[in-house]
Design a protein around this motif. Structure first.
Motif, mmCIF file in Angstrom:
data_model
loop_
_atom_site.group_PDB
_atom_site.id
_atom_site.type_symbol
_atom_site.label_atom_id
_atom_site.label_comp_id
_atom_site.label_asym_id
_atom_site.label_seq_id
_atom_site.Cartn_x
_atom_site.Cartn_y
_atom_site.Cartn_z
ATOM 1 N N UNK A 184 15.220 -0.681 54.556
ATOM 2 C CA UNK A 184 16.615 -0.402 54.896
ATOM 3 C C UNK A 184 17.497 -0.681 53.689
ATOM 4 N N UNK A 185 18.558 0.107 53.563
ATOM 5 C CA UNK A 185 19.439 -0.076 52.425
ATOM 6 C C UNK A 185 20.464 -1.180 52.639
ATOM 7 N N UNK A 186 20.798 -1.394 53.903
ATOM 8 C CA UNK A 186 21.841 -2.361 54.210
ATOM 9 C C UNK A 186 21.325 -3.368 55.219
ATOM 10 N N UNK A 187 22.070 -4.415 55.382
ATOM 11 C CA UNK A 187 21.684 -5.460 56.314
ATOM 12 C C UNK A 187 21.513 -4.875 57.715
ATOM 13 N N UNK A 188 20.388 -5.156 58.316
ATOM 14 C CA UNK A 188 20.091 -4.655 59.655
ATOM 15 C C UNK A 188 20.979 -5.347 60.675
ATOM 16 N N UNK A 189 21.478 -4.587 61.655
ATOM 17 C CA UNK A 189 22.423 -5.139 62.610
ATOM 18 C C UNK A 189 21.801 -6.232 63.466
ATOM 19 N N UNK A 190 20.840 -5.864 64.281
ATOM 20 C CA UNK A 190 20.247 -6.834 65.197
ATOM 21 C C UNK A 190 18.778 -7.034 64.856
ATOM 22 N N UNK A 191 18.372 -8.274 64.800
ATOM 23 C CA UNK A 191 16.965 -8.614 64.655
ATOM 24 C C UNK A 191 16.625 -9.634 65.718
#
Length: 114
Positions: free
Chosen positions: A26-33
């Motif tokens: 992913x290029x950006x911080x993932x929303x929910x983990x």
């Protein structure tokens, strides 16, 4: 997005384990983990989730015992599991929600002996 989990194992009741899951692709911080778990013949259940702002949710069964955290720079989520009980036994799956899609890692086995 690929999710790589680690940290499962065998532990006695009352012991601790820490799971880690690193996301790549992913290029950006993932929303929910987060983390889900499953035992044979039962549906996968949510254990804990955390969003990019570090707002957390826990299932009632793990509140006060498990702590979820994340490192946004590394797109990595952790699950510190303390005071483990035999009923925590199961396959734990890392989860990520990104750009409207759900992603799952391969499960890691957690076994708590009584």
């Amino acid at each position: 997005v690929q999710l790589q989990a680690s940290g499962g194992g065998l532990v006695q009741a009352g012991g601790s384990l820490k799971l880690s899951c690193a996301a790549s692709g992913s290029d950006f911080s993932i929303n929910i983990m987060g983390w889900y778990r499953q035992v044979p013949e039962k549906q996968r259940e949510r254990v804990a989730t955390i969003n990019r702002y570090r707002s957390v949710n826990y299932s009632d069964s793990v509140k006060g015992r498990f702590t979820i955290s994340r490192d946004n720079d590394k797109n990595t989520v952790y699950l510190q599991m303390n005071s483990l009980k035999p009923e925590d036994t199961g396959t734990y799956f890392c989860y990520a929600a990104w750009r409207g899609r759900d992603y799952w890692g391969k499960g890691t086995q957690v076994t708590v002996s009584s």
